[in-house]
Design an enzyme around this catalytic site. Structure first.
Site, PDB file in Angstrom:
ATOM      1  N   LYS A   1       2.824  -8.294   2.661  1.00 26.29           N
ATOM      2  CA  LYS A   1       2.544  -6.887   2.984  1.00 26.29           C
ATOM      3  C   LYS A   1       3.762  -6.260   3.650  1.00 26.29           C
ATOM      4  O   LYS A   1       4.434  -6.914   4.467  1.00 26.29           O
ATOM      5  CB  LYS A   1       1.332  -6.823   3.917  1.00 26.29           C
TER       6      LYS A   1
ATOM      7  N   SER B   1      -6.338  -1.911   4.308  1.00 24.94           N
ATOM      8  CA  SER B   1      -5.029  -1.373   4.023  1.00 24.94           C
ATOM      9  C   SER B   1      -4.126  -2.316   3.221  1.00 24.94           C
ATOM     10  O   SER B   1      -3.130  -1.872   2.661  1.00 24.94           O
ATOM     11  CB  SER B   1      -4.328  -1.024   5.337  1.00 24.94           C
TER      12      SER B   1
ATOM     13  N   SER C   1      -8.778  -4.944   7.032  1.00 28.29           N
ATOM     14  CA  SER C   1      -7.728  -4.661   6.055  1.00 28.29           C
ATOM     15  C   SER C   1      -7.308  -5.831   5.172  1.00 28.29           C
ATOM     16  O   SER C   1      -6.529  -5.641   4.246  1.00 28.29           O
ATOM     17  CB  SER C   1      -6.487  -4.107   6.759  1.00 28.29           C
TER      18      SER C   1
END
Lengths: 460, 95
Positions: free
Chosen positions: A51, A126, A150
């Site tokens: 990420k 997310s 997330s």
């Protein structure tokens, strides 16, 4: 061998990115180079996606934000150091909601990630890029971060496994902070065993993060025995009510039946204050975010607004132009709840209710080893469907935020497809440091009901 | 009590556009009224969960030896600066 594996991943990432927008950076050259240099290790030659809010030296870390659009951190996060030492090869940085704030990936400054099961729908967020990269078969494993769900929520919406460990299990050094008392790095994979392997590599105390706990790291793969005799699974009936999609409800209830057949005892439990979790979360998370994001001021790194002739003006113009709407909204909310005269009414009150939520779990875990819930109230929704209603978007996190507030681990496991062929996931929550038990339960389900479906957009 | 949205923006160092002030105002008021449901709960004598740590996390020693270690160095530290000059971060005038 490892070079071929890495090349496959890089090529798949490049080929599918136009459709999925899962990657913000794909490092073909660097990844292939590293693939030839790796030595033996538990993850030797395993391609991995990271990420874009976790620092990898030599690569970008935009956090999905314009304000860090061209930022290249000069150091590796502790998780990256450990992955590299174990032989893993980082192939790229994945798209995410700006500063990990969002449940749909629509808050990325670089466009939404598209769900590989239906590209008109959100990937969840997310960590949507990491979930998508794993779901589409680009990489076997990926890292994300989980502040309110997330990792687990996009895992559920994309049909993969997503683990958020106990607070303090994994060092946060090199993870760009959103809400420090809630943030935890998490792992995505298509198989539970891979999650166990990666967790074993990255978990453990780190001197660079004072909140990482000095708790021994077991061999997580050793717990995958399939033996559920004596296991007690908590069923919070009241959470299977209002707002929960009927198909999701039925699907997760049938998982309960599978566990019963596997020898687990099902115990009715109550979490009386769970309904307040979203309210608590949006006070604590925004308050901590408004403080953490104060560092983005256009001085030391990242974007700076032009045409500011005075320092304070430079700060506020840089932040106005550099942050997207959701981040600004949360900074505003956090600033408000922390402002003079309001601290006790909001922040302190929220931290008190957080204690009550934590106590609800401690009480429930006296009677069961893990709790089962849906991960998300609905399957993936359409891109654009909820963007104008922040509160409706926040309610997506109803089942996941409690784990971050209590600091306990949670895992999302796929359990089927809806009538529209969209993945549904269930969540297991456990006591502190119960990752071995959660992985054992997830693995037993996976063996009994393997999720073999693959999305239409997939690496071949 | 109505929220003074302009004052909050100022505290947050955000030079919000007129339009943003208009949309954020009601949105933030809506979220604030939602979170005020917490007032239903009696929290007398409840300790706030400051820090969010596990019991094991709370007892983990965080003191280390006070040793001199290498640092980034000036060149690396300035490499990402939007406006570095003569070994410093340059900013617009303060006064």
């Amino acid at each position: 061998m490892s070079r071929q594996t890495v090349e496959f991943s890089v090529t798949a990432a490049e080929k599918l990115n136009e459709t999925l927008n899962a990657f913000l950076q794909i490092d073909r050259e660097g990844a292939l180079q590293r693939a030839t240099e790796i030595e033996a290790g538990p993850l030797a030659g395993v391609p991995i996606a990271i990420k874009d809010n976790i620092c990898v030296k030599g690569m970008q870390a935009s956090c999905g934000s314009k304000i860090l659009g061209d930022y290249h951190p000069p150091y590796n996060a502790t998780v990256i150091e450990r992955l590299i030492k174990a032989g893993a090869v980082v192939i790229g940085k994945t798209n995410c909601d700006e500063f990990a704030m969002g449940s749909s990936n629509e808050n990325s400054a670089f466009g939404p990630v598209r769900n590989p099961w239906d590209t008109t729908r959100v990937s969840g967020g997310s960590s949507g890029g990491s979930a998508t990269a794993v779901a589409a078969g680009i990489v076997p494993v990926a890292l994300g971060s989980d502040t309110g769900g997330s990792v687990r929520q996009p895992a559920s919406l994309c049909g993969v496994i997503g683990l958020k460990p106990t607070y303090g299990r994994i060092s946060r050094y090199g993870l760009v902070a959103f809400a420090s008392s809630l943030d935890q790095i998490g792992v995505f994979a298509r198989e539970v065993e891979d999650v166990a392997r990666v967790l074993g590599v990255i978990a453990g105390r780190d001197n660079h993060d004072a909140t990482s706990a000095d708790v021994p790291v077991p061999d997580y793969t050793a717990s995958l025995t399939g033996d559920l005799k004596g296991a007690r699974l908590g069923f919070p009936r009241t959470l299977f009510g209002k707002g929960l999609d009927e198909e999701v409800k039925q699907s997760v209830e049938s998982v309960v039946d599978v566990y019963r057949d596997l020898g687990a005892e099902i115990v009715d439990i109550e979490l009386p204050n769970a309904g307040y979790a979203i309210a608590v979360y949006y006070i604590i998370a925004t308050a901590e975010a408004s403080s953490n994001l104060a560092r983005f001021d256009g001085v030391r790194y990242g974007f700076r607004a032009e045409e500011a002739h005075e320092l304070r003006q430079m700060y506020s113009k840089t932040r106005e132009e550099g942050f997207g709407p959701e981040v600004k909204r949360r900074i505003m909310l956090g600033t408000y709840v922390l402002s003079a005269g309001y601290y006790d009414a909001y922040y302190r009150k929220a931290q008190q209710v957080r204690t009550l939520i934590k106590n609800n779990f401690l009480e429930a875990f006296k009677r069961c080893d893990a709790i089962i819930t849906p991960t998300s109230p609905t399957p993936a929704f359409a891109i654009g469907e909820k963007v104008d209603d922040p509160l409706a978007m926040y309610l997506n996190d109803i089942y996941t935020v409690t784990a971050n507030l209590a600091g306990i681990p949670g895992i999302s496991v796929p359990c089927g497809l809806s009538s529209e062929r969209l993945p549904i996931g269930f969540q297991l929550l456990g006591p502190y440091w119960s990752e071995p038990q959660l992985l054992k339960l997830a693995h037993a389900y996976e063996q009994a009901r393997p999720f073999l479906e693959r999305p239409p957009i997939s690496a071949s | 009590m109505p929220i003074d949205i302009e004052k909050v923006a100022q505290l947050a160092h955000l030079d919000l556009a007129e339009e943003e002030l208009k949309t954020f105002g009601p949105q933030i008021a809506g979220i604030v009224s939602y979170v005020e449901q917490l007032n239903e709960i009696d929290t007398t004598n409840v300790e706030p969960a400051i820090g969010g740590l596990t019991p094991e996390g709370e007892t983990t020693g965080t003191v280390r030896d006070d040793e001199i270690r290498g640092s980034l160095g000036q060149k690396t530290a300035l490499a990402e600066a939007p406006d570095a000059a003569s070994g410093h971060f340059r900013v617009p005038k303060v006064l």
